[in-house]
Design a protein around this motif. Structure first.
Motif, PDB file in Angstrom:
ATOM      1  N   LEU B 552      58.378   3.028  15.929  1.00  9.95           N
ATOM      2  CA  LEU B 552      58.400   1.935  14.965  1.00  9.95           C
ATOM      3  C   LEU B 552      57.231   0.975  15.150  1.00  9.95           C
ATOM      4  N   LYS B 553      56.903   0.764  16.450  1.00  8.88           N
ATOM      5  CA  LYS B 553      55.622  -0.115  16.805  1.00  8.88           C
ATOM      6  C   LYS B 553      54.470   0.442  16.115  1.00  8.88           C
ATOM      7  N   ARG B 554      54.236   1.795  16.261  1.00 10.06           N
ATOM      8  CA  ARG B 554      52.828   2.347  16.046  1.00 10.06           C
ATOM      9  C   ARG B 554      52.835   2.651  14.420  1.00 10.06           C
ATOM     10  N   TYR B 555      54.046   2.862  13.757  1.00 12.60           N
ATOM     11  CA  TYR B 555      54.109   3.063  12.541  1.00 12.60           C
ATOM     12  C   TYR B 555      53.795   1.895  11.653  1.00 12.60           C
ATOM     13  N   GLY B 559      53.608  -6.081  16.454  1.00 16.37           N
ATOM     14  CA  GLY B 559      53.345  -6.427  17.802  1.00 16.37           C
ATOM     15  C   GLY B 559      52.076  -5.939  18.402  1.00 16.37           C
ATOM     16  N   MET B 560      51.087  -5.406  17.568  1.00 20.31           N
ATOM     17  CA  MET B 560      49.842  -4.778  18.077  1.00 20.31           C
ATOM     18  C   MET B 560      48.789  -5.631  17.777  1.00 20.31           C
ATOM     19  N   GLY B 561      48.934  -7.084  17.488  1.00 22.92           N
ATOM     20  CA  GLY B 561      47.983  -7.894  17.011  1.00 22.92           C
ATOM     21  C   GLY B 561      47.512  -8.567  18.264  1.00 22.92           C
ATOM     22  N   ASP B 563      48.295 -11.220  19.335  1.00 20.33           N
ATOM     23  CA  ASP B 563      49.157 -12.047  20.209  1.00 20.33           C
ATOM     24  C   ASP B 563      50.366 -11.255  20.733  1.00 20.33           C
ATOM     25  N   GLN B 564      50.123  -9.789  20.233  1.00 16.29           N
ATOM     26  CA  GLN B 564      50.987  -8.874  21.152  1.00 16.29           C
ATOM     27  C   GLN B 564      52.414  -8.942  20.721  1.00 16.29           C
ATOM     28  N   GLY B 565      52.633  -9.467  19.528  1.00 17.64           N
ATOM     29  CA  GLY B 565      54.038  -9.664  19.368  1.00 17.64           C
ATOM     30  C   GLY B 565      54.881 -10.766  19.997  1.00 17.64           C
ATOM     31  N   PHE B 592      55.229  -3.400  28.108  1.00 20.95           N
ATOM     32  CA  PHE B 592      54.444  -4.674  28.137  1.00 20.95           C
ATOM     33  C   PHE B 592      53.212  -4.310  28.954  1.00 20.95           C
ATOM     34  N   ARG B 593      51.803  -4.690  28.558  1.00 23.44           N
ATOM     35  CA  ARG B 593      50.785  -4.246  29.349  1.00 23.44           C
ATOM     36  C   ARG B 593      50.119  -5.384  29.382  1.00 23.44           C
ATOM     37  N   PRO B 594      49.336  -5.217  30.364  1.00 22.21           N
ATOM     38  CA  PRO B 594      48.013  -6.361  30.474  1.00 22.21           C
ATOM     39  C   PRO B 594      47.054  -6.232  29.158  1.00 22.21           C
TER      40      PRO B 594
ATOM     41  N   THR D  75      48.747  12.255  23.828  1.00 17.75           N
ATOM     42  CA  THR D  75      48.520  12.186  22.391  1.00 17.75           C
ATOM     43  C   THR D  75      48.319  10.892  21.887  1.00 17.75           C
ATOM     44  N   GLY D  76      49.264   9.840  22.450  1.00 15.01           N
ATOM     45  CA  GLY D  76      49.718   8.607  21.897  1.00 15.01           C
ATOM     46  C   GLY D  76      48.668   7.589  22.582  1.00 15.01           C
ATOM     47  N   ARG D  77      47.877   8.000  23.629  1.00 15.56           N
ATOM     48  CA  ARG D  77      47.300   7.031  24.552  1.00 15.56           C
ATOM     49  C   ARG D  77      45.823   7.490  24.628  1.00 15.56           C
ATOM     50  N   ASN D  78      45.314   8.292  23.535  1.00 17.04           N
ATOM     51  CA  ASN D  78      43.963   8.675  24.060  1.00 17.04           C
ATOM     52  C   ASN D  78      42.695   7.963  22.980  1.00 17.04           C
ATOM     53  N   THR D  79      41.575   7.897  23.487  1.00 12.91           N
ATOM     54  CA  THR D  79      40.502   7.261  22.776  1.00 12.91           C
ATOM     55  C   THR D  79      40.001   7.906  21.588  1.00 12.91           C
ATOM     56  N   ASP D 290      39.688   2.003  12.795  1.00 11.20           N
ATOM     57  CA  ASP D 290      39.807   1.501  11.383  1.00 11.20           C
ATOM     58  C   ASP D 290      40.390   0.225  11.184  1.00 11.20           C
ATOM     59  N   LYS D 291      41.230  -0.226  12.291  1.00 11.53           N
ATOM     60  CA  LYS D 291      42.113  -1.421  12.309  1.00 11.53           C
ATOM     61  C   LYS D 291      40.888  -2.557  12.849  1.00 11.53           C
ATOM     62  N   GLY D 292      39.745  -2.078  13.395  1.00 15.13           N
ATOM     63  CA  GLY D 292      38.995  -2.988  13.866  1.00 15.13           C
ATOM     64  C   GLY D 292      38.845  -3.147  15.232  1.00 15.13           C
ATOM     65  N   GLU D 293      39.744  -2.407  16.187  1.00 14.13           N
ATOM     66  CA  GLU D 293      39.550  -2.843  17.486  1.00 14.13           C
ATOM     67  C   GLU D 293      38.671  -1.850  18.041  1.00 14.13           C
ATOM     68  N   LEU D 294      37.821  -2.357  19.089  1.00 17.24           N
ATOM     69  CA  LEU D 294      37.183  -1.367  19.779  1.00 17.24           C
ATOM     70  C   LEU D 294      37.940  -0.812  20.581  1.00 17.24           C
ATOM     71  N   MET D 335      42.171  -6.622  24.607  1.00 18.53           N
ATOM     72  CA  MET D 335      43.527  -7.168  23.885  1.00 18.53           C
ATOM     73  C   MET D 335      44.803  -6.187  24.369  1.00 18.53           C
ATOM     74  N   ARG D 336      44.452  -5.203  25.031  1.00 20.02           N
ATOM     75  CA  ARG D 336      45.523  -4.374  25.652  1.00 20.02           C
ATOM     76  C   ARG D 336      44.989  -3.096  26.440  1.00 20.02           C
ATOM     77  N   GLN D 337      45.422  -2.778  27.469  1.00 24.76           N
ATOM     78  CA  GLN D 337      44.942  -1.825  28.238  1.00 24.76           C
ATOM     79  C   GLN D 337      46.229  -1.132  28.769  1.00 24.76           C
TER      80      GLN D 337
HETATM   81  C1  LIG Z   1      43.381   4.673  19.458  1.00 28.27           C
HETATM   82  C2  LIG Z   1      44.124   3.784  19.910  1.00 28.27           C
HETATM   83  C3  LIG Z   1      44.311   2.454  19.455  1.00 28.27           C
HETATM   84  C4  LIG Z   1      45.083   1.446  19.739  1.00 28.27           C
HETATM   85  N1  LIG Z   1      45.192   0.334  19.217  1.00 28.27           N
HETATM   86  C5  LIG Z   1      45.770  -0.781  19.619  1.00 28.27           C
HETATM   87  C6  LIG Z   1      45.890  -1.773  18.999  1.00 28.27           C
HETATM   88  O1  LIG Z   1      45.226  -2.213  18.032  1.00 28.27           O
HETATM   89  N2  LIG Z   1      47.130  -2.790  19.197  1.00 28.27           N
HETATM   90  C7  LIG Z   1      47.702  -2.543  20.325  1.00 28.27           C
HETATM   91  O2  LIG Z   1      48.436  -3.631  20.826  1.00 28.27           O
HETATM   92  N3  LIG Z   1      47.554  -1.568  20.697  1.00 28.27           N
HETATM   93  C8  LIG Z   1      46.863  -0.567  20.651  1.00 28.27           C
HETATM   94  N4  LIG Z   1      46.759   0.923  21.350  1.00 28.27           N
HETATM   95  C9  LIG Z   1      47.612   0.473  22.519  1.00 28.27           C
HETATM   96  C10 LIG Z   1      48.977   0.763  22.474  1.00 28.27           C
HETATM   97  O3  LIG Z   1      49.407  -0.177  22.148  1.00 28.27           O
HETATM   98  C11 LIG Z   1      49.555   1.539  23.605  1.00 28.27           C
HETATM   99  O4  LIG Z   1      49.076   0.604  24.725  1.00 28.27           O
HETATM  100  C12 LIG Z   1      49.319   2.822  24.010  1.00 28.27           C
HETATM  101  O5  LIG Z   1      49.535   3.827  23.104  1.00 28.27           O
HETATM  102  C13 LIG Z   1      49.774   3.508  25.373  1.00 28.27           C
HETATM  103  O6  LIG Z   1      51.226   3.470  25.030  1.00 28.27           O
HETATM  104  P1  LIG Z   1      52.125   2.326  26.167  1.00 28.27           P
HETATM  105  O7  LIG Z   1      51.137   0.972  26.401  1.00 28.27           O
HETATM  106  O8  LIG Z   1      53.218   2.024  25.274  1.00 28.27           O
HETATM  107  O9  LIG Z   1      52.448   3.154  27.164  1.00 28.27           O
HETATM  108  C14 LIG Z   1      46.100   1.689  20.838  1.00 28.27           C
HETATM  109  C15 LIG Z   1      45.942   2.997  21.325  1.00 28.27           C
HETATM  110  C16 LIG Z   1      45.082   3.965  20.987  1.00 28.27           C
HETATM  111  C17 LIG Z   1      45.272   5.100  21.941  1.00 28.27           C
END
Ligand SMILES: Cc1cc2nc3c(=O)[nH]c(=O)nc-3n(C[C@H](O)[C@H](O)[C@H](O)COP(=O)(O)O)c2cc1C
Ligand SMILES: Cc1cc2nc3c(=O)[nH]c(=O)nc-3n(C[C@H](O)[C@H](O)[C@H](O)COP(=O)(O)OP(=O)(O)OC[C@H]3O[C@@H](n4cnc5c(N)ncnc54)[C@H](O)[C@@H]3O)c2cc1C
Ligand SMILES: NC(=O)c1ccc[n+]([C@@H]2O[C@H](COP(=O)([O-])OP(=O)(O)OC[C@H]3O[C@@H](n4cnc5c(N)ncnc54)[C@H](O)[C@@H]3O)[C@@H](O)[C@H]2O)c1
Ligand SMILES: [Zn+2]
Lengths: 93, 1004, 207, 418
Positions: B552-555, B559-561, B563-565, B592-594, D75-79, D290-294, D335-337
């Motif tokens: 849901l989150k990724r699609y 919560g990905m902005g 403000d992280q939702g 929740f991630r840093p 797959t869901g967490r790579n660069t 494409d969403k603008g994050e590095l 923003m997120r790691q």
């Molecule tokens: C290429 C890529 C781009 C991402 N862009 C964002 C983003 O714009 N905003 C965000 O909150 N997380 C972004 N993420 C991180 C995800 O939120 C998430 O942290 C990551 O897929 C790992 O999953 P997990 O944190 O649920 O373990 C991105 C991840 C990848 C792989």
């Protein structure tokens, strides 16, 4: 950021250490006596467990000693640190 | 500058004696010290601060804290600019300049708002479904998408500010300086424990700064000030305001960002850093991080003028800024009534309180009614009106169970809608630490359940929302944490601070607020205001199978902005849960991630930038080289002279001059960087036997030997010369890049595998400066400096060493050579390196002494076919591949030997080191070029090897090259093709030794 | 011995002596929370051996007047010279005055019939003195060691990482006042780093 | 066009119906008692394997068993970097096959994977790097793969914000460029493959963890799972970081260690960098989504871990180097790691291989760089399973190479000498 209990120096930050991978891998006493497959086993094959693990660390930026650590590879809880040559805690053999 | 149209006449924690000016979107406004940019904008009646990312609808300030999704602005310009500042956390300073992001030409009039008309075509994930045809156009579509995406802009120049980092250890770290955190810090601090109290705000107090509570019978803000003062007076307590603890890592390591001078603006901060990264190792952690109010999700809930109820309260109480003139409160809980009461007290007309609960019976609703505020219970807001600012809302009655609305819509004009859907404990850090959260059905929120580290949540962050509970819980946590680290208070027992609170009834139901009409058709119910994710998007995702919270989150990007939702996630989960007939306990939550809030890269980099980004290691003679025009090359961290450029010379000219001098008269080289390892002990020779390929027991004292060191995989890892200094004493040399690695390698084997060997090793690389004299005149010059050793070939042959006095300095002389010339390596204590070098240069003038850089050295050794580890080898090359079987003993075991016998490693036809002579003697092959059988072939063209070294040799008057070639040693004299840019060159395979095959110079 | 003019301390080229000669009142910014100096004249000896063996301890004691410290991360010899710094369970750094260059020979001699390791490292490391009210904070900016007075006090020493350089930190007095031993080729980097980290507190250079 | 096909027309059509008509992208079937092939691991590689089993080999009675949510592993967490500029012929062949498949995959799958061939730039910072780079580029070109060398000025023209000053601590001396390299949307790759595999009859079963590998007489008979036992004569294991865990279930050990690999994203920005920039020497790779994050990645944390997170100093070091390379990034924010669990082989090359157990196949060891290989790996692995022998593409990547010594060392040169 692990806090690693060096058996000599006490708890120190991970950045002072280097990890040497799985512990207790014995080098074949007579390399010629082992097959290529057994040699490959010694060289490359690893347990790489999810959970309890025993591994070697060296306190590079400290006392310079190699030692062993029993660490959980998911929680990173460290249950023991022991010197080279010592038996892992809880190991009866 | 205008009047501050919405500023209250009195009150607030602003300093009216310090007026400030600022500019927003090109207009000038005034504010006061103590304002945030958000409060100052509100005080000036500014309603539109930005635009939504997808539909470009106008957006206003939504919160008063870190959770702000809307008021993300570009601060300042040029190199000082900050791309995505949250106006609610920007402290106002004089001269501040801010603009809205992601809108054109302005936030007020944004052309892209036309996209709103297309919004039916832009549901969640629409881009996955389209833009596939024609494939060639995707890059064009993409460029357009990219320009439309993104919020702020990056600076246009390097950062003018500096950043600091500091490590700190403490017994107790308290995160959050609200009532719970202050009580915890007081209880722990009074025991003498080492305590750190960090709060992201500019002053301690947390929620107490926003209201009118009382603690121990006095105004809470007085108690706060006193608590802060008492903490300041404790030696071992450190209070860190403006410090956000953003990451909770393993083993109780936390990271925090202190904004040291941000609140002063981009002025010259003097010696202070802009921000400081605190790297905290805590024995115990208390998380008193408070709670974040969450919005109800209702139709049209994104208009400027719609704001969290607690934020509205904060603006009037703390900042004396009126977020509107006529307000409606929309809530499902008692707590929010405080906002209505405080707004009313601040002369904001409160038109009504709309409560979704059928019969709110608590004390606070009663208080509101007695204050003559109309209470519309069992109703919901179903629509909102107003273009750039809210002008009215519509409310309807909620049916049984709250699932739909019915009856007449009632329109209520208002310019402020203060909303509350309850509270979410700020459990981010708790969850980051590995702690498990549990869903609390009563509060409809996630609360800390099981800690994974030495962590205690307290106060609102632990789901304890009432003030008295916060104080008690904080105090108990502080006392317990201190006790656990063995810290106990002396003196009188102290009591936890207390408070009397108005009890609250449980909140009502939390989920999507229904609206009339088709649930997907009407005005949007926004869930994530920053990423423009709606309830319909969530439903679509679920419908299409993206129903796990992570999908849901990724699609939807919920919560990905930035403000992280913080205000969106739980709402989204609640909606998803309801669609699936479960609750949030059933759906779970995303990870929740840093960082808790975004953290500046510069602060994470700290001072490891510019000249300090890494140590540049220099030899004692470095500055001499510099003055002599040396160009340097990086070898690991070392700076080595590459070649010395004389005026009017190019690199080729310089290298040629150096090479000729070394062969014809006298070269001098700084070889200090070679690794040197002092080895002592009765088993030293045994150690060498085990780590080197050849045998050591027969080497006499006074002699040296060259050898190869292999990895256990049989591949060449390093090479070097080792000298026997005494009976049990050796000096090993290593390549520059491998010095540390080889020392560590020896230690590792000694400590872990061969503890029985009586040997000690120590690095002496830095103890010695090493000067190499090479060339026909080397002996002559050296003789001028030393009288106590016979330098003649008989007495001091090749591969011998002697202790000697050189220029009055106790030195070691090694007759070894990497250039193939008569050559002496002179080791003197490093302090004398420069002096001796200078003396050699002066005395050697008559011979035309010429300093050699690494390039000349590489040419000279290539003429001799000597390898360089890392150039002729790449981790896949065995001694046999190099044609160096002669150095491999078959009589003993050594590291890596067993691997040499494996089928592929022992296979004939492996790549082998050979020399190459181009047909065209002037052609210097590019290093890295590949050899092929048939250059005319269509790709893929199989390679049969590659050129590892290639130079013009001035001494031979032609080019020379070394190469690794499949079966090379069996192909001597064969012609091969070297594939080049635009064609191929022919070359003949030959022996790798090009020069002085007999070695007469070496031995001369 | 070579002429004195030939000698170069690791940081000689930075002109520290000239800076040290500037009277404090001429330095901009009144307070100097951090005081730095190079200690160019230290004789340093790498010593390895088995501290459990009485003969080893006795031999060392015979030369230095005290046995090598057996307790981890401590130094023997007090605030004066010579000193022996514990670096590892079988490793010490013996520090004496530069004029006392005989020690290396004496130690070698005394340990000649044992399995031990004595090596002159006087030129291998620079020694930087760090003191002043901000000294502890400066250390903490680059080091993960806990140097709080409850955790690390006078007489304590250890190898650790300071910024990107491996150092030996030895706290001499409660003041606090530290000697930092750093590999010669890292000395210039570390010095620059210390000055940068100390900026906030004001830096003074002394002889 | 099939029902549920994705296009601008179907978007318009569905918009009129409030998007209520979209079908599920994939079914959520209950596990059957038996399949022809079980694929363990619903990451990109597992899904690609299932897809190609059905498409290329007509084997569609296949279950993909995923312990969590599909695509939730690496797959869901790579660069998201895709490229094929590898040194050795063996690697070049499989990675370029993969890149070529990627080039047509959006249309083939009817799912926009946002394959963006914006160019991948690998920086060189010293003479040793330069030499390696020249060798690599020459080798790659012989393999018919596009690759070129850039001088600092060319690099500056492509990436104006890069610091190419010779005064930098690690100056940029040159770079290689693969123009066909770039990025692809990681989640889309998993989803697109899942949808297409599902459409061909593959059962994708999420929340189904394999807990045991059943064998009889040295032959696989199926798997034990948290949702019961499932039979199959062939089991392909594609679980990346968990490879050793699954191997242990079959009584095997692998030459693999699992390490944390960390990545992060900045706050979203207007476009600042168009290509992908990588520097092996200082362990940085950066691109802008494409969403603008590095989007940036670090090097591995060097200890075994299954925690999907690492230590912060790795990120700090990486950002120090990044800010050195891109001075204007200093004021931007993380923003997120996060972290993934990467399966690292001693030679930094994968294992796509039969095993000593009949009917059991492993595909793992892709470590820090297997996203780019997703379709190629699935293609070759499907062949290996269907035919019970490796495809020429993956024949060199067998388990035997650790015994014979025929490693495919993609670490690059091991050391810097003299
Ligand atoms: C290429 C890529 C781009 C991402 N862009 C964002 C983003 O714009 N905003 C965000 O909150 N997380 C972004 N993420 C991180 C995800 O939120 C998430 O942290 C990551 O897929 C790992 O999953 P997990 O944190 O649920 O373990 C991105 C991840 C990848 C792989
Ligand atoms: C931070 C980071 C950055 C990276 N950057 C790049 C890059 O830029 N370019 C690149 O090419 N590669 C990159 N990689 C590597 C790449 O992500 C992986 O190599 C690739 O995605 C692996 O895909 P996979 O399908 O094999 O594994 P995964 O996607 O990890 O899938 C394996 C699946 O197996 C499942 N599983 C595990 N155990 C079981 C069990 N017992 N039962 C059932 N299911 C199980 C897991 O849940 C998981 O979903 C990066 C990796 C990381 C972590
Ligand atoms: N009536 C209600 O419904 C309700 C709901 C919630 C809170 N409250 C009131 O709010 C107060 C809660 O007290 P409390 O002490 O638990 O919380 P608090 O909100 O007063 O204080 C928390 C503090 O932590 C800071 N903070 C949060 N995360 C941080 C981080 N990562 N790093 C640094 N600082 C961080 C915040 O800025 C804040 O100052 C009480 O007065 C309570 O009555 C009432
Ligand atoms: Zn130690």
């Amino acid at each position: 950021m692990l806090l690693i209990p060096c058996p000599w120096c006490g708890r120190r930050d991970e950045s002072e250490f280097a990890c040497g991978g799985e512990a207790h891998i014995a080098r074949p006493a007579d390399p010629d006596a082992v097959s290529d497959a057994e040699w490959a086993d010694y060289l490359f094959m690893r347990t790489n467990p999810k959970g309890a693990h025993r591994e070697r660390w060296v306190h590079v930026h400290g006392c310079g000693r190699w030692f062993n650590v029993a660490r959980h590879t998911v929680t990173h809880d460290i249950s023991a640190a022991y010197k080279v040559g010592e038996k892992p805690p809880g190991d009866a053999s | 500058m205008r009047e501050q149209s919405h500023r209250l006449a009195e009150g607030g924690r602003i300093d009216r004696a310090t007026p400030l000016r600022f500019t927003f979107n090109g207009r000038r406004y005034g504010g006061f010290a103590g304002d945030t940019l958000a409060s100052a904008l509100l005080a000036n009646g500014v309603s539109v601060v930005g635009r939504g990312v997808k539909y470009h609808r106008p957006r206003g300030i939504f919160s008063a804290g870190s959770e702000e999704p809307n008021a993300v602005v570009q601060l300042e310009t040029g190199a000082h600019t900050l791309a995505n500042a949250r106006a609610t956390r920007v402290e106002l300073y004089d001269g501040l300049v801010a603009t809205s992001v992601n809108c054109w030409p302005s936030a007020e009039y944004d052309f892209a708002a036309a996209l709103g008309l297309l919004s039916p075509l832009l549901p969640a994930g629409f881009y996955y479904k389209t833009f596939k045809w024609p494939a060639s156009l995707w890059m064009t579509y993409e460029a357009v998408i990219r320009r439309a995406a993104g919020l702020g802009r990056a600076p246009d120049g390097p950062d003018p500010d500096r950043y600091d980092k500091i490590n700190v250890h403490c017994d107790v770290l308290v995160v959050g300086g609200g009532p719970a955190g202050l009580a915890a810090a007081l209880a722990a601090g009074r025991t003498g424990a080492r305590v750190i109290l960090a709060d992201e705000q500019n002053e301690m107090g947390g929620a107490l700064l926003d209201g009118h509570d009382e603690i121990d019978g006095a105004p809470a803000q007085d108690w706060t000030a006193e608590a802060a003062a008492r903490l300041d007076a404790m030696d071992e307590v450190r209070c860190l305001p403006r410090t956000t603890v953003f990451g909770y890592y393993h083993h109780n390591f936390l990271a925090a960002l202190e904004r040291v001078t941000d609140h002063l603006g981009p002025q010259d901060a003097g010696v202070l850093p802009r921000q400081r990264l605190w790297r905290i190792r805590a024995r115990k952690v208390i998380l008193a991080t408070g709670a974040i109010e969450r919005p109800p999700v209702f139709a049209g809930n994104d208009r400027p003028g719609i704001m969290l109820a607690h934020a509205a309260r904060t603006y009037v109480n703390r900042y004396a800024a009126r977020p509107g003139r006529r307000a409606v409160l929309f809530t499902n809980n008692d707590g929010a009534y405080r906002a209505a009461l405080d707004l009313r007290a601040a002369d904001v007309e409160v038109a009504a309180i709309v409560d979704t609960r059928p019969e709110p019976t608590g004390d606070l609703p009663a208080e509101a009614e007695s204050a003559d505020i109309e209470l519309i219970a069992g109703h919901a807001v179903v629509a909102t009106h107003g273009r750039k600012r809210l002008s009215a809302i519509e409310v309807m009655a909620l049916g049984d169970g709250g699932g739909q609305v019915s009856g007449e819509a009632r329109r209520i004009p208002c310019d402020l809608l203060a909303v509350s859907g309850g509270w979410n404990p700020t459990a981010h850090l708790f969850s980051q630490s590995g702690g498990r959260l549990r869903f609390d059905a009563t509060g409809a929120c996630l609360v800390p359940a099981v800690a994974a580290q030495a962590t205690r949540p307290a106060g609102a962050g632990n789901g304890t929302f009432a003030l008295d509970g916060c104080l008690a819980e904080g105090w108990a946590a502080g006392a317990a944490a201190a006790a656990e680290v063995g810290s106990r208070a002396r003196g009188r027992a102290a009591k936890a601070p207390g408070a009397t609170v108005t009890p609250e009834e449980p909140p009502g139901d939390y989920g999507v607020v229904p609206a009339p009409g088709h649930p997907e058709g009407g005005p949007k119910h926004f869930v994530d205001l920053q990423n423009d994710v709606t309830a319909a998007d969530i439903a679509l995702a679920a419908r299409e199978g993206y129903g796990s919270v992570e999908h849901l989150k990724r699609y939807t990007t919920l919560g990905m902005g930035t403000d992280q939702g913080k205000t969106a996630n739980v709402a989204g989960l609640a909606i998803l849960a309801r669609l699936g007939g479960t609750d949030v306990a059933g759906t779970g939550h995303t990870t929740f991630r840093p960082p808790y809030t975004p953290v500046t890269f510069g602060a994470l980099a700290g001072r490891d930038v510019g000249a300090l980004s890494d140590a540049a290691r220099r030899t004692p003679m470095h500055h001499w080289h510099e003055r002599a025009g040396a160009r340097f090359e990086d070898v690991g961290q070392w700076k080595r002279p590459w070649y010395y450029r004389h005026p009017g010379e190019d690199m080729a000219g310089a290298v040629e001059r150096e090479c000729l001098a070394a062969r014809n008269t006298l070269g001098i080289m700084d070889a200090t960087t070679l690794g040197k390892i002092d080895i002592q002990g009765p088993d030293a020779a045994e150690l060498l036997d085990r780590v080197y390929t050849n045998a050591w027991s027969k080497l006499e004292v006074g002699r040296c030997r060259y050898s190869l060191m292999l990895g256990e995989d049989g591949m060449v890892m390093d090479d070097g010369v080792t000298a026997r200094l005494g009976r049990h004493h050796y000096l090993m040399t290593t390549t520059t890049g491998n010095a540390a690695r080889v020392l560590a390698w020896l230690e590792e084997w000694l400590q872990t595998e061969w503890p029985e060997l009586r040997v000690y090793v120590a690095s002496v690389t830095e103890q010695w400066a090493t000067i190499t004299l090479c060339g026909p005149n080397a002996r002559r010059l050296l003789a001028e400096f030393t009288g106590d050793v016979d330098l003649g070939t008989q007495a001091f042959p090749f591969m011998a060493w002697r202790a000697a006095t050189v220029g009055g300095i106790a030195a070691r002389l090694f007759r070894v050579s990497f250039t193939g010339e008569l050559s002496f390596e002179i080791n003197v204590p490093a302090r004398y390196g420069l002096g001796l070098w200078t003396a050699f240069m002066n005395a050697g003038e008559k011979y035309g002494i010429t300093p050699l850089g690494t390039e000349a050295m590489h040419v000279l050794r290539a003429e001799k076919g000597y390898i360089i580890v890392g150039q002729e080898t790449d981790g896949t090359v065995t001694p046999a591949d190099l044609g160096m079987d002669w150095i491999v003993s078959s009589k003993k075991d050594f590291i890596g030997r067993r691997s040499l016998g494996r089928t592929d490693t022992a296979r004939p036809g492996r790549k082998q080191l050979v020399g190459l002579e181009t047909e065209d003697a002037a052609l210097v092959l590019p290093e890295g070029a590949h050899l092929v059988e048939n250059p005319g072939q269509e790709p893929p063209v199989p390679t049969i090897g590659h050129v590892t070294s290639s130079y013009h040799s001035a001494n031979l008057g032609r080019s020379i090259a070394l190469a690794l070639v499949k079966g090379g040693r069996g192909r001597m004299g064969e012609a091969v093709h070297v594939a080049l840019e635009g064609g191929a060159a022919r070359a003949v395979i030959r022996d790798p030794v090009f020069f002085d095959v007999q070695g007469s110079r070496l031995h001369g | 011995m070579a002429d004195a003019y030939l000698r170069q301390s690791p940081l000689a080229h930075l002109g520290l002596a000239a800076r040290a000669a500037i009277p404090p009142e001429d330095i901009e910014g009144t307070e100097a929370g951090v005081v730095l100096c190079e200690r160019p004249a230290r004789h340093q000896i790498g010593l390895r051996g088995d501290a459990r063996r009485p003969a080893f301890r006795a031999a060392v004691k015979g030369v230095l007047g005290f046995a090598p410290p057996a307790k981890a991360t401590t130094a023997a010899g007090g605030t004066g010279l010579p000193r022996a710094l514990w670096l590892g369970p079988d490793e010490w750094l013996v520090v004496t005055d530069d004029d006392d260059a005989a020690t290396v020979a004496d130690l070698s001699e005394a340990l000649a019939r044992q399995h031990a390791h004595v090596v002159d490292l006087s030129d291998a490391r620079a020694v930087i003195g760090l003191a002043g009210a901000g000294a502890r904070d400066v250390l903490m900016k680059g080091c993960t060691l806990d140097v709080h007075r409850r955790a690390f006090g006078p007489g304590r020493c250890t190898r650790t990482l300071l910024a990107r350089a491996q150092v030996i930190v030895h706290q001499i007095t409660q003041a606090p006042d530290y000697d930092l031993y750093v590999q010669r080729s890292f000395a210039e980097y570390l010095w620059a780093w210390l000055e940068d980290a100390g900026t906030e507190y004001g830096v003074r250079v002394t002889a | 066009m099939a029902k549920g096909a994705y296009s601008i027309f179907s978007l318009v059509r569905n918009a009129l119906r409030y998007h209520e008509g979209w079908p599920r992208a994939w079914r959520s079937p209950e596990p059957q008692p038996a399949y022809d092939v079980i694929i363990v691991g619903g990451g990109g590689h597992g899904l690609a394997t299932a897809y190609y089993l059905a498409k290329e080999h007509g084997v569609s009675n296949v279950a993909v068993l995923e312990k969590g949510w599909l695509g939730g592993g690496n797959t869901g967490r790579n660069t998201t970097i895709i490229r094929s500029n590898y040194l050795w012929d063996e690697s070049a062949a499989i990675y370029d096959k993969s890149l070529r498949l990627y080039e047509g995959l959006s249309r083939e799958l009817n799912f926009n994977l946002m394959v963006s061939q914006r160019g991948v730039i690998n920086l060189a910072h010293n003479l040793h790097d330069m030499r390696e780079l020249a060798r690599r580029v020459a080798a790659i070109k012989l393999n018919g793969i596009d690759s070129e060398i850039l001088a600092p000025a060319d690099i500056k023209a492509m990436v104006p914000i890069l610091n190419v000053s010779p005064e930098a601590r690690y100056p940029v001396l040159g770079a290689s460029l693969q123009r066909r390299g770039g990025t692809a949307r990681h989640d889309a790759v998993a989803w697109g493959l899942a949808r297409a595999a599902d459409a061909r009859g593959v059962d994708i079963i999420q929340n189904c963890e394999v807990t045991g590998i059943s064998r009889e007489g040295g032959k696989v008979t199926g798997v034990e799972t948290t949702r019961g036992s499932i039979k199959a004569p062939k089991v392909g294991v594609v679980v990346a970081g968990h490879a050793s865990v699954l191997a242990a279930m079959a009584g095997l050990r692998l030459p693999i260690d699992s390490y944390p690999l960390q990545a992060l994203v900045s706050e979203p920005l207007k476009p600042v960098i168009d290509s992908v920039v990588m520097s092996g020497a200082v362990h940085v790779y950066v691109s802008q989504s494409d969403k603008g994050e590095l989007v940036m990645g670090a090097s591995i944390d060097n200890y075994n871990s299954y925690a999907q997170r690492g230590s912060p100093h790795v990120i700090e070091n990486m950002l120090g180097a990044t800010v050195e390379l891109f001075p204007i990034f200093s004021r931007l924010s993380m923003m997120r790691q996060w972290g993934g669990i990467v399966d690292v082989c001693p030679d930094a090359s994968p294992i796509v291989s039969k095993t000593p157990v009949d009917g059991l196949y492993f595909n793992c060891g892709w470590g820090t760089g297997g996203f780019k290989a997703t379709p190629g790996s699935g293609f070759a692995f499907a062949h290996t399973i269907a035919e019970d022998r490796p495809h020429p593409l993956n024949a060199p990547f067998s388990l035997e190479r650790f015994t014979t010594g025929a490693l495919i060392d993609e670490h690059g040169a091991a050391a810097v000498g003299h």
